[in-house]
Design a protein around this motif. Structure first.
Motif, short mmCIF file in Angstrom:
data_model
loop_
_atom_site.label_atom_id
_atom_site.label_comp_id
_atom_site.label_asym_id
_atom_site.label_seq_id
_atom_site.Cartn_x
_atom_site.Cartn_y
_atom_site.Cartn_z
N ASP A 79 44.01 48.43 29.09
CA ASP A 79 44.80 49.28 28.20
C ASP A 79 46.20 49.59 28.71
O ASP A 79 47.04 50.06 27.95
CB ASP A 79 44.07 50.60 27.95
N SER A 80 46.46 49.37 29.99
CA SER A 80 47.75 49.74 30.55
C SER A 80 48.11 48.82 31.69
O SER A 80 47.27 48.05 32.18
CB SER A 80 47.72 51.19 31.05
N VAL A 81 49.37 48.91 32.14
CA VAL A 81 49.81 48.13 33.29
C VAL A 81 48.99 48.51 34.52
O VAL A 81 48.54 47.64 35.28
CB VAL A 81 51.31 48.36 33.56
N ASP A 82 48.78 49.81 34.74
CA ASP A 82 48.02 50.26 35.91
C ASP A 82 46.60 49.71 35.89
O ASP A 82 46.08 49.27 36.93
CB ASP A 82 47.98 51.79 35.96
N ASP A 83 45.97 49.74 34.73
CA ASP A 83 44.61 49.20 34.62
C ASP A 83 44.59 47.71 34.92
O ASP A 83 43.67 47.20 35.57
CB ASP A 83 44.06 49.44 33.21
N THR A 84 45.61 46.99 34.45
CA THR A 84 45.70 45.55 34.70
C THR A 84 45.82 45.27 36.19
O THR A 84 45.13 44.39 36.74
CB THR A 84 46.90 44.95 33.96
N LEU A 85 46.69 46.01 36.86
CA LEU A 85 46.91 45.79 38.29
C LEU A 85 45.66 46.15 39.10
O LEU A 85 45.31 45.45 40.06
CB LEU A 85 48.09 46.62 38.77
N GLU A 86 44.97 47.20 38.71
CA GLU A 86 43.75 47.59 39.41
C GLU A 86 42.67 46.51 39.25
O GLU A 86 41.91 46.25 40.18
CB GLU A 86 43.25 48.94 38.90
N ARG A 87 42.63 45.90 38.08
CA ARG A 87 41.65 44.81 37.87
C ARG A 87 42.02 43.60 38.72
O ARG A 87 41.13 42.91 39.24
CB ARG A 87 41.61 44.43 36.38
N ILE A 88 43.31 43.34 38.88
CA ILE A 88 43.76 42.20 39.69
C ILE A 88 43.35 42.39 41.15
O ILE A 88 42.78 41.49 41.77
CB ILE A 88 45.29 42.03 39.58
N THR A 89 43.66 43.55 41.71
CA THR A 89 43.36 43.75 43.13
C THR A 89 41.85 43.85 43.38
O THR A 89 41.35 43.37 44.40
CB THR A 89 44.08 45.00 43.67
N ALA A 90 41.13 44.45 42.44
CA ALA A 90 39.67 44.48 42.59
C ALA A 90 39.09 43.07 42.54
O ALA A 90 38.16 42.73 43.30
CB ALA A 90 39.05 45.34 41.48
N SER A 91 39.66 42.23 41.68
CA SER A 91 39.21 40.84 41.58
C SER A 91 39.43 40.08 42.88
O SER A 91 38.64 39.22 43.26
CB SER A 91 39.94 40.13 40.44
N ALA A 92 40.54 40.41 43.57
CA ALA A 92 40.83 39.74 44.84
C ALA A 92 39.72 39.98 45.85
O ALA A 92 39.28 39.05 46.55
CB ALA A 92 42.16 40.21 45.39
N THR A 93 39.23 41.22 45.93
CA THR A 93 38.17 41.52 46.89
C THR A 93 36.84 40.89 46.47
O THR A 93 35.98 40.63 47.30
CB THR A 93 38.00 43.04 47.07
N GLU A 94 36.70 40.64 45.17
CA GLU A 94 35.45 40.05 44.66
C GLU A 94 35.46 38.52 44.76
O GLU A 94 34.42 37.91 45.04
CB GLU A 94 35.25 40.44 43.19
N LEU A 95 36.62 37.91 44.54
CA LEU A 95 36.68 36.45 44.38
C LEU A 95 37.11 35.69 45.62
O LEU A 95 36.78 34.52 45.77
CB LEU A 95 37.65 36.10 43.24
N VAL A 96 37.87 36.33 46.50
CA VAL A 96 38.42 35.60 47.66
C VAL A 96 37.59 35.92 48.90
O VAL A 96 37.49 37.07 49.33
CB VAL A 96 39.89 35.99 47.90
#
Length: 229
Positions: free
Chosen positions: A21-38
């Motif tokens: 819904d927002s830029v902040d939510d998008t960025l939080e999903r990106i960094t959370a994905s990094a810890t999950e995927l890498v």
């Protein structure tokens, strides 16, 4: 690295990014994905530079904030360099921070004391703009492999597009809201002072210039108070 599973997770993440819904939510999903995927990634964050000042976005751990603030104070470090796209690297991978004393003599030993073992960073960019750097941390030396770097680069490529799109959408929403507020403020001034639309806009513009206040803030004050402050 199970690339089939990674591909499925990336596809799921891409859908999730579009649903935020927002830029902040998008960025939080990106960094959370990094810890999950890498593999090997203990913490992640996005570093953005504004005239040499560091802003840390969506950190997943306090380690990210501490590292970014350290780099800002010292004016050196891998993430700091990566965010300077003109002279920095688009991708960096540091297998063991203890081997980088010479390259970053002030930052490296202090970051090691913070608990940083190894790092990776990826410049977030599109053809039109540089957005900052996605930085990944591990508390263990040697945690990131070539496969980790490839996974991080793929994630960063998706992240840059999502970040840019979310920011553009937010800017458009703000522009629409600003136009609406200005129109409402003009209507108030026209009714109160019996002036034309052009005259009402000129009143707002002059007040903005003479008082060094953004036009949208002037409009907001008129809408809230019924007149110019």
């Amino acid at each position: 690295m199970d690339w089939g599973r990674f591909g499925q997770q990336m596809a799921s993440m891409a859908r999730d990014l579009l649903a935020q819904d927002s830029v902040d939510d998008t960025l939080e999903r990106i960094t959370a994905s990094a810890t999950e995927l890498v593999e090997g990634c203990d913490a992640a964050g996005i570093l953005v530079l504004h005239d040499g000042k560091v802003e840390t976005l969506a950190p997943t751990d306090e380690l990210v904030v501490d590292s970014d603030q350290l780099q800002e104070r010292l004016g050196e470090g891998p993430c700091f360099d990566a965010a300077h796209s003109a002279r920095g690297e688009r991708v960096f991978r540091i297998a063991d921070l203890t081997g980088e004393w010479q390259r970053w003599p002030a930052y490296a030993p202090r970051a090691h004391s913070l608990g940083v073992g190894s790092m990776m960073g990826f410049l977030l960019f599109t053809e039109d703009e540089d957005l900052g750097a996605l930085n990944l941390y591990s508390r263990k030396p040697g945690a990131f492999s070539e496969a980790s770097e490839t996974a991080g680069w793929l994630l960063a490529s998706h992240a840059a597009i999502a970040f840019s799109s979310a920011r553009t959408h937010a800017q458009m929403e703000q522009a629409v809201a600003t136009r609406h507020a200005i129109g409402e403020a003009m209507g108030i001034l026209m009714g109160r002072h019996h002036i034309t639309e052009d005259q009402a806009f000129d009143v707002l513009r002059r007040y903005s210039q003479e008082n060094n206040v953004k036009l949208r803030e002037v409009a907001r004050k008129v809408c809230e108070g019924g007149s110019l402050p």
